[in-house]
Design a protein around this motif. Sequence first.
Motif, PDB file in Angstrom:
ATOM      1  N   ARG A  70      -7.913 -11.769   4.805  1.00  0.00           N
ATOM      2  CA  ARG A  70      -7.008 -10.948   5.678  1.00  0.00           C
ATOM      3  C   ARG A  70      -5.687 -11.822   6.089  1.00  0.00           C
ATOM      4  N   ARG A  71      -5.720 -12.997   6.205  1.00  0.00           N
ATOM      5  CA  ARG A  71      -4.512 -13.860   6.506  1.00  0.00           C
ATOM      6  C   ARG A  71      -3.662 -13.728   5.101  1.00  0.00           C
ATOM      7  N   SER A  72      -4.264 -13.855   3.993  1.00  0.00           N
ATOM      8  CA  SER A  72      -3.592 -14.062   2.620  1.00  0.00           C
ATOM      9  C   SER A  72      -2.754 -12.746   2.339  1.00  0.00           C
ATOM     10  N   ARG A  73      -3.506 -11.575   2.873  1.00  0.00           N
ATOM     11  CA  ARG A  73      -2.785 -10.361   2.793  1.00  0.00           C
ATOM     12  C   ARG A  73      -1.395 -10.218   3.407  1.00  0.00           C
ATOM     13  N   GLN A  74      -1.327 -10.969   4.831  1.00  0.00           N
ATOM     14  CA  GLN A  74      -0.534 -10.737   5.728  1.00  0.00           C
ATOM     15  C   GLN A  74       0.651 -11.904   5.264  1.00  0.00           C
ATOM     16  N   GLU A  75       0.124 -12.764   4.268  1.00  0.00           N
ATOM     17  CA  GLU A  75       1.468 -14.017   4.054  1.00  0.00           C
ATOM     18  C   GLU A  75       1.458 -14.019   2.458  1.00  0.00           C
ATOM     19  N   SER A  76       1.545 -12.848   1.886  1.00  0.00           N
ATOM     20  CA  SER A  76       1.622 -12.752   0.409  1.00  0.00           C
ATOM     21  C   SER A  76       2.935 -13.384  -0.048  1.00  0.00           C
ATOM     22  N   THR A  77       3.068 -13.855  -1.188  1.00  0.00           N
ATOM     23  CA  THR A  77       4.282 -14.332  -1.760  1.00  0.00           C
ATOM     24  C   THR A  77       5.077 -13.145  -2.543  1.00  0.00           C
ATOM     25  N   MET A  78       6.340 -13.615  -2.805  1.00  0.00           N
ATOM     26  CA  MET A  78       7.132 -12.459  -3.615  1.00  0.00           C
ATOM     27  C   MET A  78       6.344 -12.017  -4.835  1.00  0.00           C
ATOM     28  N   ALA A  79       5.889 -12.797  -5.735  1.00  0.00           N
ATOM     29  CA  ALA A  79       5.249 -12.408  -6.781  1.00  0.00           C
ATOM     30  C   ALA A  79       3.980 -11.357  -6.573  1.00  0.00           C
ATOM     31  N   GLU A  80       3.377 -11.652  -5.585  1.00  0.00           N
ATOM     32  CA  GLU A  80       2.256 -10.802  -5.269  1.00  0.00           C
ATOM     33  C   GLU A  80       2.599  -9.496  -4.480  1.00  0.00           C
ATOM     34  N   ASP A  81       3.725  -9.369  -3.825  1.00  0.00           N
ATOM     35  CA  ASP A  81       4.273  -8.304  -3.297  1.00  0.00           C
ATOM     36  C   ASP A  81       5.035  -7.506  -4.406  1.00  0.00           C
ATOM     37  N   ALA A  82       5.413  -8.007  -5.702  1.00  0.00           N
ATOM     38  CA  ALA A  82       6.288  -7.350  -6.675  1.00  0.00           C
ATOM     39  C   ALA A  82       4.770  -6.689  -7.385  1.00  0.00           C
ATOM     40  N   MET A  83       3.853  -7.410  -7.636  1.00  0.00           N
ATOM     41  CA  MET A  83       2.474  -7.004  -8.376  1.00  0.00           C
ATOM     42  C   MET A  83       1.988  -5.683  -7.546  1.00  0.00           C
ATOM     43  N   TRP A  84       1.724  -5.909  -6.254  1.00  0.00           N
ATOM     44  CA  TRP A  84       1.235  -5.087  -5.688  1.00  0.00           C
ATOM     45  C   TRP A  84       2.054  -3.467  -5.793  1.00  0.00           C
ATOM     46  N   LYS A  85       3.286  -3.778  -5.746  1.00  0.00           N
ATOM     47  CA  LYS A  85       4.158  -2.404  -5.919  1.00  0.00           C
ATOM     48  C   LYS A  85       3.639  -1.577  -7.220  1.00  0.00           C
ATOM     49  N   LEU A  86       3.424  -2.497  -8.338  1.00  0.00           N
ATOM     50  CA  LEU A  86       2.871  -1.978  -9.453  1.00  0.00           C
ATOM     51  C   LEU A  86       1.281  -1.367  -9.569  1.00  0.00           C
ATOM     52  N   LEU A  87       0.450  -2.158  -8.704  1.00  0.00           N
ATOM     53  CA  LEU A  87      -0.706  -1.566  -8.715  1.00  0.00           C
ATOM     54  C   LEU A  87      -1.342  -0.886  -7.588  1.00  0.00           C
ATOM     55  N   ARG A  88      -0.493  -0.629  -6.566  1.00  0.00           N
ATOM     56  CA  ARG A  88      -1.154   0.214  -5.420  1.00  0.00           C
ATOM     57  C   ARG A  88      -1.037   1.745  -5.411  1.00  0.00           C
ATOM     58  N   ASP A  89      -1.817   2.372  -4.856  1.00  0.00           N
ATOM     59  CA  ASP A  89      -1.875   3.991  -4.944  1.00  0.00           C
ATOM     60  C   ASP A  89      -2.264   4.508  -6.291  1.00  0.00           C
ATOM     61  N   ARG A  90      -3.126   3.574  -6.856  1.00  0.00           N
ATOM     62  CA  ARG A  90      -3.878   3.961  -8.070  1.00  0.00           C
ATOM     63  C   ARG A  90      -2.882   4.197  -9.380  1.00  0.00           C
ATOM     64  N   ARG A  91      -1.503   3.272  -9.166  1.00  0.00           N
ATOM     65  CA  ARG A  91      -0.403   3.809  -9.988  1.00  0.00           C
ATOM     66  C   ARG A  91      -0.732   3.229 -11.611  1.00  0.00           C
ATOM     67  N   LEU A  92      -1.725   2.429 -11.691  1.00  0.00           N
ATOM     68  CA  LEU A  92      -2.089   2.051 -13.189  1.00  0.00           C
ATOM     69  C   LEU A  92      -3.312   2.678 -13.589  1.00  0.00           C
ATOM     70  N   ALA A  93      -3.118   3.616 -14.671  1.00  0.00           N
ATOM     71  CA  ALA A  93      -4.333   4.440 -15.089  1.00  0.00           C
ATOM     72  C   ALA A  93      -5.082   5.193 -14.031  1.00  0.00           C
ATOM     73  N   GLY A  94      -4.622   5.290 -12.893  1.00  0.00           N
ATOM     74  CA  GLY A  94      -5.412   6.015 -11.915  1.00  0.00           C
ATOM     75  C   GLY A  94      -6.453   4.900 -11.211  1.00  0.00           C
ATOM     76  N   VAL A  95      -6.613   3.785 -11.523  1.00  0.00           N
ATOM     77  CA  VAL A  95      -7.715   2.965 -11.047  1.00  0.00           C
ATOM     78  C   VAL A  95      -7.241   2.402  -9.743  1.00  0.00           C
ATOM     79  N   LYS A  96      -8.251   2.066  -9.014  1.00  0.00           N
ATOM     80  CA  LYS A  96      -7.951   1.403  -7.667  1.00  0.00           C
ATOM     81  C   LYS A  96      -8.189  -0.254  -7.376  1.00  0.00           C
ATOM     82  N   PHE A  97      -6.971  -0.748  -7.216  1.00  0.00           N
ATOM     83  CA  PHE A  97      -6.941  -2.354  -7.209  1.00  0.00           C
ATOM     84  C   PHE A  97      -6.909  -2.390  -5.484  1.00  0.00           C
ATOM     85  N   ARG A  98      -7.718  -3.508  -5.128  1.00  0.00           N
ATOM     86  CA  ARG A  98      -7.464  -4.195  -3.823  1.00  0.00           C
ATOM     87  C   ARG A  98      -6.800  -5.617  -4.042  1.00  0.00           C
TER      88      ARG A  98
END
Length: 118
Positions: free
Chosen positions: A13-41
Amino acid sequence: MLKPSSRTQANARRSRQESTMAEDAMWKLLRDRRLAGVKFRRQAPIGRYIADFCCSALRLIIELDGGVHVLRAESDAERDAWLTAQGFTVLRFGNEAVLNNPAVVFEAVRQVTVQQAR
């Protein structure tokens, strides 16, 4: 055992609140099932570990490594071996790759995702 402890869950939970720039950039690519319709957490607790990104349906974990991982190669290898023994595929990318070449990283993950979805 895959069930995380309450401590691991709190750390995730704490790591989600304190993400790195790289994690933020990757999350923008993966969230909302943007990658082949699969869900990432993100920052998903698995056993005693926290995966940067996890697709449970495909048993796929994406790890982003900063400079500190050079010093933690042995523990990262142990962690990857445990996750692999649990049936996960672990992909590792350096933070610089995500920040400087996000399209290349996205394509590499997409290819694995498509292969595992078959």
